[in-house]
Design an enzyme around this catalytic site. Sequence first.
Site, short mmCIF file in Angstrom:
data_model
loop_
_atom_site.label_atom_id
_atom_site.label_comp_id
_atom_site.label_asym_id
_atom_site.label_seq_id
_atom_site.Cartn_x
_atom_site.Cartn_y
_atom_site.Cartn_z
N LYS A 6 24.77 19.96 51.06
CA LYS A 6 25.56 20.25 49.85
C LYS A 6 26.25 21.60 49.92
CE LYS A 6 21.04 21.09 49.32
NZ LYS A 6 19.77 20.45 49.24
N VAL A 8 23.29 15.29 46.87
CA VAL A 8 23.14 15.52 45.43
C VAL A 8 22.00 14.67 44.86
CG1 VAL A 8 24.27 15.51 43.18
CG2 VAL A 8 25.61 15.97 45.23
N ILE A 14 18.47 9.72 44.15
CA ILE A 14 19.23 9.04 43.09
C ILE A 14 20.63 8.72 43.63
CG2 ILE A 14 20.15 9.22 40.75
CD1 ILE A 14 18.11 11.46 40.22
N LYS A 61 25.56 21.43 44.13
CA LYS A 61 25.57 20.01 43.74
C LYS A 61 26.51 19.77 42.57
CE LYS A 61 20.80 19.55 45.37
NZ LYS A 61 19.39 19.79 44.98
#
Length: 457
Positions: free
Chosen positions: A103, A130, A134, A203
């Site tokens: 990132k 990020v 998820i 992020k």
Amino acid sequence: MSKSIKLAILGLGTVGTGVINLISDNLDELKRRSGRDIIITEVGTRRQRDDIDPDITQNSDLMAIAASDNVDIVIEVIGGTTLAKDIILHAIKNGKHVVTANKALLAEHGNEIFALAEANNVHVAYEAAVAGGIPIIKVMREALAANKVDWLAGIINGTGNFIMTEMRDKGRPFAEVLAEAQELGYAEADPTFDVEGIDAAHKLALLASIAFGIPLQFDQVYCEGITDITLQDVNYAEELGYRIKHVGFAVRRDGNANSDGTDQTHSDSAGIELRVHPTLIPQNTLLANVNGVKNAVLVNSHPLGQTLYYGDGAGAGATASAVMADVMDLVRVLGSEADSSHSETNHGHHVPHLGFIPDQLSDTPILRAEQMITGYYLRVHAYDNPGVLADITRILSDAGINIDAILQKPAHKLGQVPVIILTLPVVESQMNLAIEKIEKLEATTGKVIRIRLDELA
Ligand code: HSE
């Protein structure tokens, strides 16, 4: 089965090892989903390792791997913004697709990297960059593609959230919890990136670009970490029905409200707020109950409304899951024909790097800190004199700042009382002026402690 897809993994730390383990654990599922054999042909590592399958070539020359004919997809998990950048640019120029969890590199150099990838007809995939496991990049770029995003709020640093949770629930000291996060492989190589909010800012820059279709602008992200948060403020916030969390916000402001300038507290500049900082959020929201290493991103978009994405934000398994999701996408991009040369790559089926067509990115300005609008938690130390509360509230009311709650604790030291005030949203410049005046009152002492407050409504 068609021709194998050949992977190179550069870096065998927490994430690289996690990817190797995932492939070995789930190989059959990966093959059944992709219709391809997926093999690791090379790993980039400084030291020869005995625990690596002897069929995999170990090489300390990462630039050579990035150009190797024996590699279709380069997985970069070494981190950092210097060598990693050189390697990724080299891989792109050599026609390799790249998967990265980096990132920092993308937030700082993503505009250049994505432009080069587009020019070379390859993809740089970054789901793992990020919010760990998820799939927020896929959600934002694909599942929400029909929506206009108004704002998003994310708990996007697992280490910071783990520290805050352990401090609040168990009263554990900051340094001890940070050391545990490092042992568990959650923290960055330099953990100040976690606790100073820099990792979350990286992020957030990525999330904001895919939310609003703007170029990456990490240097414009307002950033505060968690190092100054005390247990005292955590407890006062809880008493008032709020929880202190470290949150990244990307907010679109249309600049419509009070454009005549009559209301200085809310005069609203058009642009985008990019900010990561500790903030009070209502205890009864889902975001306030995201604990430990979990991450969550709350997205408010039109016409969908609010949606929340939740899961492990750091650690080997979560990050490897995201890396391999990208690999699976690229396997499909590479086509199912026997020949996977890039001339056959089906680029039309791949979303743009930032989810918007590159020449359609907008130049909406990023707002300065003084233009940002949030509520506030203030802790003022005042002498226990008659009228002091009136003096403080008068300053706030003269500035047009609306008080939402006040908590005054009994005098505990030298006749000083902590006064806790929660305000409704106000432009930061206006709050700065009010705080300056409060600090100058004879009846107050020391600096006013301020923490932002967001209702998430
Ligand atoms: N150090 C990061 C975190 C790792 O704690 O969230 C995942 O990006």
